[in-house]
Scaffold this active site. Sequence first.
Site, PDB file in Angstrom:
ATOM      1  N   TYR A 279      -3.032  -0.508  10.832  1.00 51.35           N
ATOM      2  CA  TYR A 279      -3.107  -0.968   9.427  1.00 51.35           C
ATOM      3  C   TYR A 279      -1.791  -0.670   8.709  1.00 51.35           C
ATOM      4  O   TYR A 279      -1.202  -1.553   8.073  1.00 51.35           O
ATOM      5  CB  TYR A 279      -4.286  -0.277   8.717  1.00 51.35           C
ATOM      6  CG  TYR A 279      -4.313  -0.539   7.225  1.00 51.35           C
ATOM      7  CD1 TYR A 279      -4.410  -1.840   6.728  1.00 51.35           C
ATOM      8  CD2 TYR A 279      -4.227   0.508   6.303  1.00 51.35           C
ATOM      9  CE1 TYR A 279      -4.419  -2.084   5.347  1.00 51.35           C
ATOM     10  CE2 TYR A 279      -4.244   0.270   4.937  1.00 51.35           C
ATOM     11  CZ  TYR A 279      -4.337  -1.026   4.464  1.00 51.35           C
ATOM     12  OH  TYR A 279      -4.341  -1.267   3.117  1.00 51.35           O
TER      13      TYR A 279
ATOM     14  N   SER B 226       0.838  -1.201   0.000  1.00 52.96           N
ATOM     15  CA  SER B 226       0.000   0.000   0.000  1.00 52.96           C
ATOM     16  C   SER B 226       0.871   1.248   0.000  1.00 52.96           C
ATOM     17  O   SER B 226       2.057   1.191   0.348  1.00 52.96           O
ATOM     18  CB  SER B 226      -0.862  -0.002   1.265  1.00 52.96           C
ATOM     19  OG  SER B 226      -1.517   1.237   1.436  1.00 52.96           O
TER      20      SER B 226
HETATM   21  N1  LIG Z   1      -8.667   0.139  -1.861  1.00 52.02           N
HETATM   22  C1  LIG Z   1      -7.656   0.795  -1.334  1.00 52.02           C
HETATM   23  O1  LIG Z   1      -7.729   2.028  -1.110  1.00 52.02           O
HETATM   24  C2  LIG Z   1      -6.371   0.077  -1.015  1.00 52.02           C
HETATM   25  C3  LIG Z   1      -5.200   0.854  -0.938  1.00 52.02           C
HETATM   26  C4  LIG Z   1      -3.993   0.212  -0.664  1.00 52.02           C
HETATM   27  C5  LIG Z   1      -3.958  -1.148  -0.470  1.00 52.02           C
HETATM   28  N2  LIG Z   1      -5.119  -1.883  -0.542  1.00 52.02           N
HETATM   29  C6  LIG Z   1      -5.013  -3.342  -0.330  1.00 52.02           C
HETATM   30  O2  LIG Z   1      -5.558  -4.010  -1.445  1.00 52.02           O
HETATM   31  C7  LIG Z   1      -5.991  -5.313  -1.045  1.00 52.02           C
HETATM   32  C8  LIG Z   1      -7.359  -5.594  -1.642  1.00 52.02           C
HETATM   33  O3  LIG Z   1      -8.267  -4.654  -1.150  1.00 52.02           O
HETATM   34  P1  LIG Z   1      -9.480  -4.041  -2.012  1.00 52.02           P
HETATM   35  O4  LIG Z   1      -9.254  -2.579  -2.090  1.00 52.02           O
HETATM   36  O5  LIG Z   1      -9.718  -4.816  -3.234  1.00 52.02           O
HETATM   37  O6  LIG Z   1     -10.654  -4.236  -0.926  1.00 52.02           O
HETATM   38  P2  LIG Z   1     -12.003  -5.111  -0.913  1.00 52.02           P
HETATM   39  O7  LIG Z   1     -12.833  -4.766  -2.085  1.00 52.02           O
HETATM   40  O8  LIG Z   1     -12.559  -4.907   0.449  1.00 52.02           O
HETATM   41  O9  LIG Z   1     -11.463  -6.619  -1.059  1.00 52.02           O
HETATM   42  C9  LIG Z   1     -10.788  -7.259  -0.007  1.00 52.02           C
HETATM   43  C10 LIG Z   1     -10.712  -8.738  -0.311  1.00 52.02           C
HETATM   44  O10 LIG Z   1      -9.966  -9.378   0.748  1.00 52.02           O
HETATM   45  C11 LIG Z   1     -10.680 -10.524   1.147  1.00 52.02           C
HETATM   46  N3  LIG Z   1     -10.426 -10.863   2.551  1.00 52.02           N
HETATM   47  C12 LIG Z   1     -10.541 -10.070   3.632  1.00 52.02           C
HETATM   48  N4  LIG Z   1     -10.280 -10.778   4.748  1.00 52.02           N
HETATM   49  C13 LIG Z   1     -10.000 -12.046   4.351  1.00 52.02           C
HETATM   50  C14 LIG Z   1      -9.655 -13.246   5.034  1.00 52.02           C
HETATM   51  N5  LIG Z   1      -9.571 -13.320   6.365  1.00 52.02           N
HETATM   52  N6  LIG Z   1      -9.424 -14.365   4.289  1.00 52.02           N
HETATM   53  C15 LIG Z   1      -9.509 -14.320   2.954  1.00 52.02           C
HETATM   54  N7  LIG Z   1      -9.848 -13.232   2.255  1.00 52.02           N
HETATM   55  C16 LIG Z   1     -10.088 -12.102   2.952  1.00 52.02           C
HETATM   56  C17 LIG Z   1     -12.140 -10.194   0.910  1.00 52.02           C
HETATM   57  O11 LIG Z   1     -12.874 -11.403   0.696  1.00 52.02           O
HETATM   58  P3  LIG Z   1     -13.904 -12.080   1.729  1.00 52.02           P
HETATM   59  O12 LIG Z   1     -14.403 -11.002   2.630  1.00 52.02           O
HETATM   60  O13 LIG Z   1     -14.961 -12.661   0.829  1.00 52.02           O
HETATM   61  O14 LIG Z   1     -13.088 -13.133   2.400  1.00 52.02           O
HETATM   62  C18 LIG Z   1     -12.079  -9.398  -0.376  1.00 52.02           C
HETATM   63  O15 LIG Z   1     -12.141 -10.253  -1.503  1.00 52.02           O
HETATM   64  C19 LIG Z   1      -5.924  -5.343   0.479  1.00 52.02           C
HETATM   65  O16 LIG Z   1      -4.765  -6.044   0.870  1.00 52.02           O
HETATM   66  C20 LIG Z   1      -5.807  -3.861   0.853  1.00 52.02           C
HETATM   67  O17 LIG Z   1      -5.117  -3.682   2.064  1.00 52.02           O
HETATM   68  C21 LIG Z   1      -6.325  -1.297  -0.809  1.00 52.02           C
END
Ligand SMILES: NC(=O)c1ccc[n+]([C@@H]2O[C@H](COP(=O)([O-])OP(=O)(O)OC[C@H]3O[C@@H](n4cnc5c(N)ncnc54)[C@H](OP(=O)(O)O)[C@@H]3O)[C@@H](O)[C@H]2O)c1
Length: 271
Positions: free
Chosen positions: A146, A133
């Site tokens: 986080y 991130s």
């Molecule tokens: N969006 C942003 O602003 C942003 C910025 C920087 C980094 N990120 C990183 O990008 C990654 C993906 O996030 P996103 O933005 O796509 O968010 P999202 O739409 O909330 O997706 C998160 C995914 O992680 C899965 N997940 C959460 N807890 C889990 C667990 N215990 N076991 C297995 N799967 C789990 C969820 O699936 P289930 O709930 O179905 O298990 C979901 O598919 C994360 O690592 C996040 O930290 C996001």
Amino acid sequence: MKKVVLITGGSSGFGMLTAEKLLATGEWTVYASARRVERMKGLEEKGAKILKMDVTSDRQVQEGVRRIIKESGRIDALLANAGYGSYGTVESVPLEEIEYQYNVNIFGIARLLKAVLPQMRQQKSGRIVLVASIVSNISMAGLGWYASTKHALKAVANALRQEVKGLGIKVSMIQPGVVKTEFDEVALSTLRKIDHPEDYKPLMKGFDKYISDSYSKCPGPESTAKCMFKAITARRPKTVYRTTLDAKFLPRLVSLMPDKLFDRVILKSMK
Ligand SMILES: NC(=O)c1ccc[n+]([C@@H]2O[C@H](COP(=O)([O-])OP(=O)(O)OC[C@H]3O[C@@H](n4cnc5c(N)ncnc54)[C@H](OP(=O)(O)O)[C@@H]3O)[C@@H](O)[C@H]2O)c1
């Protein structure tokens, strides 16, 4: 022969979009995993194989990886993308929540790496893509725990990249900035569950507004999923993909600022 990829966090956001992109090439067998398997029906219809995998479960991670090797005989790439944000002040986030945040964002990665690396070493090839991130490089009030997991992940990625360099395995890190997925809803719901002491209430009210405003005008997941696709498919992947403008420029800007100036800027923006 198709290449084989395991994607965690395939039920939403970056993971789902990257799975769609890989499926569209016709060149990849995509194993999409998450806890909410019902959310991945659309991917299944497009040809993905679906795994129920909670990354906090040793058993589910090991069984999932065993199934892939049994069915497909190899794993060419891992997109370790599952994760969430736990927001609140350093003092106020409950210890169990901090532990769970590490269990998903860091120990989840450890479980996946331990499961896939023996196979990749045996193949003498593989691609590991770790989703870090912008907050791997900066931190601020309200997201200390986080950001600490993403700082830790950066340290793991840098070490691993060197350790497996001679083994045919390439490691890339994805560093998105603020991007509209379901991430903000989950992170803000963790924040709003916490009963902060009065001393922190004005700051956390400002933080909530700052985050909500940022997510109301930020880009969607396309540029980040494109970078994930490149990290998985490019012949020479980059070590780091900063996927949005803020991720490219903010950490550099902050690194030039004295800490006390950065503190003033952040606290003013949360007023
Ligand atoms: N969006 C942003 O602003 C942003 C910025 C920087 C980094 N990120 C990183 O990008 C990654 C993906 O996030 P996103 O933005 O796509 O968010 P999202 O739409 O909330 O997706 C998160 C995914 O992680 C899965 N997940 C959460 N807890 C889990 C667990 N215990 N076991 C297995 N799967 C789990 C969820 O699936 P289930 O709930 O179905 O298990 C979901 O598919 C994360 O690592 C996040 O930290 C996001």
